[in-house]
Design an enzyme around this catalytic site. Structure first.
Site, PDB file in Angstrom:
ATOM      1  N   CYS A 241      35.122  40.949  39.330  1.00  0.00           N
ATOM      2  CA  CYS A 241      33.927  41.723  39.686  1.00  0.00           C
ATOM      3  C   CYS A 241      34.293  43.188  39.512  1.00  0.00           C
ATOM      4  CB  CYS A 241      33.482  41.430  41.109  1.00  0.00           C
ATOM      5  SG  CYS A 241      33.221  39.678  41.456  1.00  0.00           S
ATOM      6  N   ASP A 265      31.289  41.801  34.880  1.00  0.00           N
ATOM      7  CA  ASP A 265      30.278  42.271  35.818  1.00  0.00           C
ATOM      8  C   ASP A 265      28.904  41.885  35.295  1.00  0.00           C
ATOM      9  OD1 ASP A 265      30.537  44.265  38.352  1.00  0.00           O
ATOM     10  OD2 ASP A 265      28.539  44.349  37.474  1.00  0.00           O
ATOM     11  N   ASP A 292      28.568  36.519  34.067  1.00  0.00           N
ATOM     12  CA  ASP A 292      28.879  36.009  35.392  1.00  0.00           C
ATOM     13  C   ASP A 292      30.258  35.361  35.352  1.00  0.00           C
ATOM     14  OD1 ASP A 292      28.995  34.808  37.856  1.00  0.00           O
ATOM     15  OD2 ASP A 292      27.125  33.693  37.656  1.00  0.00           O
ATOM     16  N   CYS A 364      35.344  45.012  51.029  1.00  0.00           N
ATOM     17  CA  CYS A 364      35.196  46.215  51.857  1.00  0.00           C
ATOM     18  C   CYS A 364      34.332  45.869  53.064  1.00  0.00           C
ATOM     19  CB  CYS A 364      34.604  47.374  51.058  1.00  0.00           C
ATOM     20  SG  CYS A 364      33.057  47.012  50.220  1.00  0.00           S
TER      21      CYS A 364
END
Length: 458
Positions: A241, A265, A292, A364
Site C-alpha cells: 500500500c 496503490d 489492488d 498509524c
C-alpha cells in the site's frame, strides 16, 4: 490527468471535500490533500488545517447563527471552510454560489463571533481555541527530517544546515533532550542514523534540499517499517500500500537502488503524486502498479523472488496527531471491525508469497483491534509458517498483552505520531529450511537485521 482548477471556488470545493474525508477518517490530512489532484496543494493544506484547528469555534458559531439550517443547499463542510476564511482567514475570495449563501448571513456570523468573545472574555481570535487545540500533542512532536541517501549523505546535510544558521547539537542522548529542542538547533536521532531532529513547527517545505529531494520530511515512527524490514541490496520487495511514497523511497535507499520494489496503490491520483515524488527522490528501482494488492497472484513468476513485504494498509488513522476526532474512543466499532477484516485479509494474502522471508505490518492507528488483534488472529492461521519476532528490543513502547514483540509509538512515550509495527519472519525447521522455501529458492533470513542490531547497541 486533468487537474482541478486553482481558483477560489475550486479551492473551497477541494477543501470541503478533504474535510469531509477527514471526518470519515479516510486518511491523514497531508495524504488527502496531496492526493486530491488540486494544483496548489500547499494552499489547500493551509486552508484545511486552519479550518480543522478552528473547528470547535466554528461549530459554535454555525450553530448559533443557524446558517446550516437556513441554507439547506449549503454543504456543511463547505460552509465551515467559507466561514473560517470569512471570520479568521483573509476573507472569502470567489467561492461561487457557496459564497453568496454565506455572505447573506455575514452580519449574523460576525455578531456571533463578537458575542462569543465577550462570553469567553477574550479579545483575540486565537484565545477562543480550547487548550487541546491551541497546545495539542502536535506541538510536542519534533520535525523529523530523513536524509535521502540516494542523493546525499548525513554529513553534507548537517553542514548545509549549519551554513543556514542552525546549531548542530550532535546525536541525541535521550528523549528529554529531544523534547527540550528549540530555536535553530537540531540533533541526530538516537535510533535511526539517517534521521535529523528539528524543533516542532519547523517548516522546511520551501527549503532547497526538500524541493530537490535530498531530504524527506517524514515522522520517525513512519520511518520504522522500512528501517526494520531492512531488505538487502539486490533483493525483491513489495510495498503493498505504497502511496504517498515516503516509505517506498526509504526502501529504495536501503536497497541502494539495487534490486526491485513492486509498489501497489489503488488510488490513481495518489499514485501519480507518488511517481513525481519518487523521481524527485532519485528512485530508479521501483515499479508502480495501479492495482489492488489483493488481486495479485503470489504464484506469478514476476514475484517468485519477493523475500520482503512492507504492509501498511488503510487504517483509522487514529494515531495521527492534530487531526479531528483523535482518541481511542472516537472510531465507531463497526468501522474498526470492517478495517480489521480488511487488514487481516491483506496480511494473510501477503504471507502467501512463496519466497517471503520477512514482513513488516504497520498502521498509524492506536486501536488494538487494528494492531495486536490482527497480527495474533492471522498468526493463529499462519503460525506454523511464520512467527512474530522481537523488533528493536530497546524501543521503549511495546505492544499489548502477548504482543510485547511489537512496537508502539506515541507523542507521550516516543515523541512521534501514534504508530504500530510488527515484524514477522518465516519459521525455519533446519539448515535447509522448509520444503516450500527450498522450492522457492529462498534463503533463510537472519535472526536480527543490521537495523535491529543498531537499535540494540545504541
Amino acid at each position: 490527468m486533468r487537474r482541478r482548477r486553482a481558483g477560489p471556488a475550486g479551492l473551497y470545493g477541494a477543501a470541503a471535500s478533504v474535510l469531509a474525508r477527514l471526518e470519515r477518517r479516510e486518511g491523514a490530512l497531508k495524504t488527502l490533500v496531496y492526493g486530491s489532484g488540486f494544483q496548489n496543494a500547499r494552499l489547500l493544506y493551509a486552508l484545511v488545517s486552519e479550518t480543522v484547528r478552528y473547528s470547535p469555534v466554528l461549530d459554535l458559531i454555525l450553530d448559533a447563527s443557524g446558517l446550516i439550517q437556513a441554507e439547506k443547499k449549503l454543504q456543511p463542510q463547505l460552509a465551515k471552510v467559507l466561514v473560517y476564511d470569512l471570520l479568521f482567514g483573509k476573507g472569502v475570495h470567489g467561492g461561487g454560489r457557496g459564497k453568496a449563501l454565506v455572505m447573506k448571513h455575514r452580519a449574523r456570523l460576525q455578531a456571533e463571533l463578537a458575542r462569543l468573545k465577550v462570553q469567553k472574555k477574550v479579545s483575540h481570535n486565537e484565545d477562543l481555541l480550547p487548550p487541546t487545540a491551541a497546545a495539542d500533542q502536535g506541538s510536542r512532536v519534533p520535525r523529523y527530517v530523513r536524509v535521502n541517501l540516494l542523493k546525499t549523505c548525513v554529513d553534507d546535510v548537517v553542514d548545509y544546515f549549519k551554513r543556514q544558521g542552525y546549531a548542530y547539537q550532535g546525536k541525541a542522548a535521550s528523549l528529554e533532550e529531544v523534547s527540550s529542542l528549540s530555536g535553530k538547533k537540531f540533533l541526530l536521532d538516537m535510533d535511526l542514523p539517517e534521521l535529523l531532529i528539528f524543533p516542532p513547527q519547523t517548516d522546511l517545505h520551501q527549503d532547497q534540499l526538500y524541493v530537490a529531494g535530498h531530504i524527506i520530511l517524514q515522522d520517525k515512527a513512519s520511518c520504522l517499517p522500512a528501517f526494520l524490514l531492512d531488505p538487502t541490496p539486490g533483493s525483491c520487495v513489495i510495498d503493498a500500500c505504497a502511496a504517498p511514497g515516503n516509505k517506498t523511497s526509504q526502501l529504495a535507499a536501503v536497497l541502494k537502488n539495487k534490486g526491485q520494489i513492486f509498489a501497489f496503490d489503488l488510488d490513481s491520483a495518489r499514485l501519480a503524486t507518488m511517481s513525481s515524488m519518487l523521481v524527485r527522490a532519485g528512485v530508479t528501482c521501483c515499479q508502480l502498479a495501479h492495482q489492488d494488492f489483493l488481486a495479485t497472484d503470489p504464484a506469478d513468476p514476476k514475484y517468485s523472488k519477493v523475500q520482503y513485504i512492507l504492509l501498511d494498509p488503510s487504517c483509522s488513522g487514529s494515531g495521527i496527531v492534530g487531526r479531528p476526532l483523535d482518541g481511542e474512543d472516537t472510531a465507531p466499532p463497526e468501522r474498526l471491525q470492517a478495517l480489521a477484516r480488511f487488514q487481516r485479509k491483506m496480511l494473510v494474502h501477503a504471507l502467501s508469497f512463496p519466497a517471503l522471508q520477512r514482513l513488516v505490518y504497520s498502521t498509524c492507528s492506536v486501536h488494538r483491534e487494528e494492531n495486536e488483534d490482527v497480527v495474533q488472529e492471522v498468526l493463529e492461521q499462519q503460525g506454523k509458517d511464520f512467527r512474530l519476532v522481537e523488533a528493536a528490543p530497546s524501543w521503549p513502547s511495546r505492544g499489548f498483552a502477548k504482543a510485547k514483540c511489537c512496537l508502539r509509538a506515541s507523542p507521550e512515550e516516543t515523541l512521534t505520531t501514534g504508530f504500530f509495527v510488527a515484524v514477522l519472519e518465516r519459521r525455519h525447521t533446519g539448515a535447509r529450511g522448509t520444503s516450500s522455501e527450498r522450492e522457492a529458492g529462498a534463503s533463510p533470513a537472519p535472526a536480527k537485521t543490521q537495523s535491529e542490531r543498531a537499535l540494540v547497541q545504541k
